[in-house]
Design an enzyme around this catalytic site. Structure first.
Site, PDB file in Angstrom:
ATOM      1  N   ASP A  26       0.838  -1.192   0.000  1.00 33.89           N
ATOM      2  CA  ASP A  26       0.000   0.000   0.000  1.00 33.89           C
ATOM      3  C   ASP A  26       0.874   1.243   0.000  1.00 33.89           C
ATOM      4  O   ASP A  26       1.430   1.630   1.024  1.00 33.89           O
ATOM      5  CB  ASP A  26      -0.918  -0.003   1.229  1.00 33.89           C
ATOM      6  CG  ASP A  26      -1.831   1.214   1.252  1.00 33.89           C
ATOM      7  OD1 ASP A  26      -1.971   1.880   0.200  1.00 33.89           O
ATOM      8  OD2 ASP A  26      -2.402   1.496   2.323  1.00 33.89           O
ATOM      9  N   LYS A  53       1.531   7.885   0.845  1.00 32.92           N
ATOM     10  CA  LYS A  53       2.011   7.835   2.221  1.00 32.92           C
ATOM     11  C   LYS A  53       3.413   8.438   2.306  1.00 32.92           C
ATOM     12  O   LYS A  53       4.197   8.348   1.346  1.00 32.92           O
ATOM     13  CB  LYS A  53       2.103   6.383   2.715  1.00 32.92           C
ATOM     14  CG  LYS A  53       0.800   5.650   2.890  1.00 32.92           C
ATOM     15  CD  LYS A  53       1.076   4.212   3.330  1.00 32.92           C
ATOM     16  CE  LYS A  53      -0.197   3.399   3.469  1.00 32.92           C
ATOM     17  NZ  LYS A  53      -0.974   3.804   4.649  1.00 32.92           N
ATOM     18  N   GLU A 100      -8.073   2.390   0.919  1.00 29.90           N
ATOM     19  CA  GLU A 100      -8.380   1.456  -0.159  1.00 29.90           C
ATOM     20  C   GLU A 100      -8.803   0.079   0.338  1.00 29.90           C
ATOM     21  O   GLU A 100      -9.511  -0.644  -0.361  1.00 29.90           O
ATOM     22  CB  GLU A 100      -7.160   1.314  -1.087  1.00 29.90           C
ATOM     23  CG  GLU A 100      -6.108   0.305  -0.665  1.00 29.90           C
ATOM     24  CD  GLU A 100      -5.458   0.604   0.686  1.00 29.90           C
ATOM     25  OE1 GLU A 100      -5.044  -0.353   1.374  1.00 29.90           O
ATOM     26  OE2 GLU A 100      -5.350   1.791   1.056  1.00 29.90           O
ATOM     27  N   ARG A 154     -10.869  -0.873   2.651  1.00 27.53           N
ATOM     28  CA  ARG A 154     -12.319  -1.029   2.802  1.00 27.53           C
ATOM     29  C   ARG A 154     -13.018  -1.133   1.441  1.00 27.53           C
ATOM     30  O   ARG A 154     -14.091  -1.718   1.338  1.00 27.53           O
ATOM     31  CB  ARG A 154     -12.873   0.140   3.623  1.00 27.53           C
ATOM     32  CG  ARG A 154     -12.779   1.502   2.982  1.00 27.53           C
ATOM     33  CD  ARG A 154     -12.891   2.635   3.980  1.00 27.53           C
ATOM     34  NE  ARG A 154     -11.730   2.677   4.871  1.00 27.53           N
ATOM     35  CZ  ARG A 154     -11.595   3.540   5.878  1.00 27.53           C
ATOM     36  NH1 ARG A 154     -12.554   4.416   6.124  1.00 27.53           N
ATOM     37  NH2 ARG A 154     -10.518   3.528   6.639  1.00 27.53           N
TER      38      ARG A 154
END
Length: 463
Positions: free
Chosen positions: A235, A242, A314, A316
């Protein structure tokens, strides 16, 4: 990997291993001969949790050993013995064990032997102490737990370069082959064709195509248990990128997928009379020209429209499509596991997965198993009034509410929008990582809630 390092029977004379509690330490010391007692006292052995003592024989060999159990409330003390004792074969003096601890001691010993040596094989090399199977330990059951926990740890510890969507699908395929299960995998554009738009949208920017992994096993006439695991193999945060510190552990963002595979291994290994289904949306959340964007509106598998408030929310999204498909099969129990929110970790820290469920009886049954297995979970509220935080002006709901309040709760409420109200559903928001080493729990990938969930399924459906 997890090495069992446990023997069916000892060759020769194994070294006696005495479990000693703090309360029983004085009596144990008084039962030693004078030389051994002076040695133990000179070493300062007081049976503190996880302390280990070797008693020498006249020829310098080890005559006996002891492991401190402290207050006698944590079997992980035996993990310390597995990592601290010199090589040799040891036999547990089970007469001194707390009631019902034979299997716990064997499991803790095995967990203490874990080494992730894939990239540094020397970590797993060399002689180590071995334990004779304790009298009263259910060997088959303990070995299933060793295998399942080792699988979770290995999958989470493997870096994203070698654990992408394809590799995660292979791990599921290997598990299916081992247990006679059926596996099907939708890849890339097949997801769009088969109406899994959120999974496709999240994963489409990666050079590694997204997948929906679907494993089925068991008699169709048995009660249905469906497991859904978040399989975000890495991720980056997507276009809402991030910071580097936030990406450092994102190889573990498929920890939910690892957990449902470990749980499936336990269910199939024990041949529980259930109709098992495992659904894993496996994706990379990457950055490219075709990445989904903040402000996009996507329509999920169940027809709900979702405004993208943040591309870093993302997990969920991919779970939403998988949960909608899971409910189509009307399972008797639906469980999802996900490394979903930092908010859950702020609230509960790394060791306590957050548990969300509206069914009080189901929660009580699961929490009872956490006490039996010493595998903790903590119930958090599915507080319905916070559903308003998910409201969008242009869609049915948003994936990322403004502000920082109740992040774990709103994430769970988002998932609830894709779960049939008639389906019994449990959601675990877990960390899947041990940030600092503890006995039997080395730094790295961690299996959390696995034994408790298995206990629940076994209790409800195993008879």
């Amino acid at each position: 990997m997890l090495d069992t390092l446990i023997l069916a029977a000892a060759g020769g004379a194994p070294i006696p291993l005495h479990p000693v509690t703090k309360a029983g330490c004085k009596a144990w010391l008084s039962g030693l001969d004078a030389t051994a007692r002076r040695w133990a006292e000179g070493q300062g052995f007081d049976a503190a949790q996880g302390t280990v003592l070797s008693l020498p024989a006249a020829d310098g060999a080890i005559a006996a050993a002891a492991v401190g159990l402290g207050e006698g409330d944590d079997p992980y003390a035996f993990s310390s013995a597995a990592s601290a004792l010199p090589p040799g074969d040891y036999q547990l003096e089970t007469a001194s064990l707390p009631a019902g601890w034979a299997a716990e001691a064997a499991l803790a010993w095995a967990l203490g032997t874990y080494r992730f040596g894939r990239y540094r094989p020397t970590l797993a090399e060399g002689p180590r102490p071995r334990l004779v199977w304790p009298v009263g330990a259910d060997r088959a059951r303990v070995e299933r737990l060793i295998t399942a926990i080792g699988l979770v740890r290995d999958l989470v510890n493997t870096p994203a370069e070698d654990m992408g969507p394809a590799e995660l699908a292979k791990a599921a395929g290997d598990l299916a082959a081992a247990h006679g299960a059926t596996l099907s995998v939708l890849v890339g554009e097949e997801l769009r064709t088969a109406n899994y738009p959120l999974i496709h949208a999240v994963g489409r920017a990666s050079s590694r195509a997204p997948r929906l992994i679907d494993l089925t096993w068991g008699d169709p006439g048995h009660p249905g248990v469906t497991l859904v695991g978040k399989g975000v193999c890495f991720d980056s945060g997507g276009l809402d990128l991030k910071p580097s510190a936030g990406m450092r552990l994102m190889k573990k963002d498929m920890g939910g997928a690892a957990h449902v595979l470990g749980l499936a291994a336990l269910i199939m290994g024990q041949k529980l009379p259930v109709r098992l289904r495992v659904l894993i949306p496996a994706v990379d959340n990457a950055v490219a020209g075709n990445a989904f964007r903040p402000g996009d509106i996507l329509t999920a598998r169940n027809g709900l429209s979702v405004e993208i408030g943040n591309t870093d929310a993302e997990g969920r999204l991919v779970l939403a499509d998988a949960l909608a498909e899971a409910c189509a099969g009307a399972p008797d129990l639906l469980i999802d596991c996900a490394t979903l929110t930092g908010a859950a970790r702020v609230a509960l820290g790394p060791d306590l997965p957050a548990l969300f469920c509206d069914d009080d009886a189901l929660v009580e049954d699961l929490l009872a198993q956490t006490r039996i297995t010493r595998d903790p979970l903590w119930r958090m509220p599915l507080w319905a009034p916070y559903r308003r935080m998910l409201d969008s002006k242009v869609a049915d709901l948003t994936n990322a509410p403004d502000g920082s309040f109740a992040g774990a709760i709103t994430a769970a409420l988002f998932l609830k929008a894709f779960v049939d109200p008639e389906v019994r559903w449990l959601h675990l928001d877990l960390f899947a990582w041990q940030p600092a080493a503890r006995p039997g729990r080395p730094e790295g990938g961690a299996a959390q809630g696995l034994r408790a969930l298995m206990g629940l399924i076994e209790t409800r459906f195993g008879r």
